[in-house]
Design a protein around this motif. Structure first.
Motif, short mmCIF file in Angstrom:
data_model
loop_
_atom_site.label_atom_id
_atom_site.label_comp_id
_atom_site.label_asym_id
_atom_site.label_seq_id
_atom_site.Cartn_x
_atom_site.Cartn_y
_atom_site.Cartn_z
N GLY A 137 27.10 62.42 -18.37
CA GLY A 137 28.20 61.97 -17.42
C GLY A 137 27.60 60.58 -16.70
O GLY A 137 26.48 60.34 -16.63
N PRO A 140 24.03 67.92 -9.34
CA PRO A 140 23.90 68.63 -10.45
C PRO A 140 22.39 68.41 -10.96
O PRO A 140 21.88 67.34 -10.83
CB PRO A 140 24.88 68.26 -11.45
N GLU A 141 21.81 69.45 -11.85
CA GLU A 141 20.48 69.18 -12.40
C GLU A 141 20.36 68.19 -13.34
O GLU A 141 21.38 68.13 -13.93
CB GLU A 141 20.06 70.66 -12.82
N ASP A 194 29.39 66.50 -14.85
CA ASP A 194 28.28 66.93 -15.61
C ASP A 194 28.70 67.90 -16.49
O ASP A 194 29.42 68.96 -16.46
CB ASP A 194 27.77 67.88 -14.39
N ARG A 195 27.89 67.48 -17.74
CA ARG A 195 28.36 68.56 -18.99
C ARG A 195 27.14 69.13 -19.21
O ARG A 195 27.00 69.76 -20.36
CB ARG A 195 28.82 67.69 -20.10
N GLY A 196 26.04 68.96 -18.50
CA GLY A 196 24.79 69.72 -18.90
C GLY A 196 23.69 68.70 -19.52
O GLY A 196 22.82 69.34 -19.91
N GLY A 214 22.96 66.00 -18.18
CA GLY A 214 22.47 65.05 -17.20
C GLY A 214 23.64 64.03 -16.84
O GLY A 214 24.39 63.95 -17.54
N VAL A 215 23.06 63.42 -15.62
CA VAL A 215 24.18 62.50 -14.93
C VAL A 215 23.62 61.15 -14.65
O VAL A 215 22.75 61.24 -13.83
CB VAL A 215 24.88 63.12 -13.79
N SER A 244 20.36 64.91 -12.70
CA SER A 244 21.20 63.50 -12.23
C SER A 244 20.02 62.62 -11.71
O SER A 244 18.81 63.17 -11.41
CB SER A 244 21.91 64.03 -10.89
N ALA A 266 29.90 63.61 -9.27
CA ALA A 266 28.75 64.16 -10.30
C ALA A 266 29.07 65.27 -10.77
O ALA A 266 28.68 65.49 -12.11
CB ALA A 266 27.21 64.12 -9.48
N ARG A 267 29.44 66.51 -10.01
CA ARG A 267 30.01 67.55 -10.42
C ARG A 267 30.94 67.67 -11.54
O ARG A 267 31.13 68.20 -12.53
CB ARG A 267 30.57 68.65 -9.36
#
Lengths: 142, 202
Positions: free
Chosen positions: A14, A99-100, A70-72, A74-75, A102, A66-67
């Motif tokens: 993302g 999100p983790e 976020d598709r898992g 990374g952002v 990022s 960011a949320r």
């Protein structure tokens, strides 16, 4: 977190575009998406200005953007200057705000955004997206 | 320096006193920010510290560390300018260093603030002499070893002494030589934070 664990192996990175100005962030997002051509589209969100439409940086808008993207996988967060840089750094230092996966990407805002959206849309991972955005610094204009 | 434990109630009064001082000095801070910045420092901090006072009133934390981390979080979320993440980092880092203790000594606060000030320097990539908040914060933390009043005085002096300096960070740095002759707004608001601390510990 690995892409497999969260969003599947084909999850796209993302992109969040943070500017002091809402219209600047929106326009750069539109430009980057427009120039990235067809194919898989990386999620892009603009986080510009303050919630009341003024000039500045909003932690709230950044976190929300960011949320959203976020598709898992990374952002990648691209920023313009000053408080935009410091706010994202402070949010990342908090640990639990973004999100983790990022990452603040060191890149020129407009050129970096185009490079990031193009590479992310092609399915590149976060390292490759960050590298492509950062490489935009090396393109000389004279 | 006394070894009396400083408790959460005192830290809440500190933040409230800081909010009151920022409120009173908001116009002056914005005025200082006009020639060398973007003329929003006073209103930005006013919004931030108003949110801090509200959050602390709505749900008063029970440890000094929690007071500062709550305040820092509010500043990061609500200020809207660079001072938000900078002050937010100062207070959060200091608060985290104080841990869960129900009361802390002045020396423990000084050590925690030292870490907070170092975190600000790292976040902003700046050093003492760059015409920033650090020019007030750094001498204040040093003087805290003597007394709260000495820290307030050192911060105020540090802020005033930024006037002849050339800015090396932030928007003011674009002005180069022309940034000389103006007192730094960030150092000025940093002095208010230590004035508030001296006020509530007097």
């Amino acid at each position: 977190m690995s892409a497999e664990a969260a969003g599947g192996a084909d999850a796209l990175v993302g992109i969040v575009l943070v500017s002091h100005s809402g219209p600047v962030a929106e326009s750069v997002a539109e430009l980057a998406v427009g120039l990235s051509g067809g194919g898989a589209k990386a999620p892009v969100a603009a986080a510009g200005g303050t919630p009341d439409g003024g000039l500045g940086t909003s932690a709230e808008l950044i976190t929300e953007a960011a949320r959203t993207v976020d598709r898992g996988a990374g952002v990648a967060v691209l920023v313009d200057l000053g408080s935009a840089v410091l706010t994202v750094k402070a949010l990342l230092a908090e640990g639990d705000e973004l999100p983790e996966g990022s990452r603040l990407v060191d890149a020129p805002f407009v050129e970096g955004a185009v490079a990031a959206v193009v590479t992310a849309s092609a399915g590149a991972d976060l390292d490759a997206v960050a590298a492509a955005a950062g490489e935009a610094y090396s393109y000389r204009k004279e | 320096m006394t070894e009396t434990a400083l408790d959460a109630a005192l830290f809440i009064r500190w933040m409230q006193a800081a909010a009151a001082l920022v409120d009173r000095e908001a116009e002056r801070l914005t005025e200082l920010d006009s020639p060398i910045g973007d003329a929003d420092h006073g209103s930005n901090l006013q919004r931030g510290f108003t949110a801090v006072a509200k959050a602390l009133e709505a749900e008063p934390p029970v440890t000094p560390g929690a007071v500062l981390t709550t305040a820092g979080r509010q500043l990061i979320s609500t200020v809207g300018g660079a001072s938000g993440p900078l002050y937010g980092t100062l207070l959060r880092r200091t608060g985290k260093a104080l841990g869960d203790a129900p009361g802390v000594t002045a020396e423990e606060l000084r050590a925690a603030l030292r870490g907070g000030v170092d975190a600000v320097a790292q976040l902003g990539g700046s050093a003492v002499g760059d015409k920033t908040m650090l020019d007030a914060l750094d001498p204040a933390v040093e003087a805290l070893a003597t007394s709260f009043a000495a820290a307030a005085e050192a911060a105020e002096k540090g802020a005033v002494d930024t006037t002849p300096l050339q800015a090396r960070k932030g928007r003011a740095s674009y002005l180069g030589e022309r940034s000389k002759g103006h007192q730094d707004p960030g150092a000025t608001s940093s002095a208010l934070l230590f004035a508030a601390l001296a006020e509530v510990t007097a």
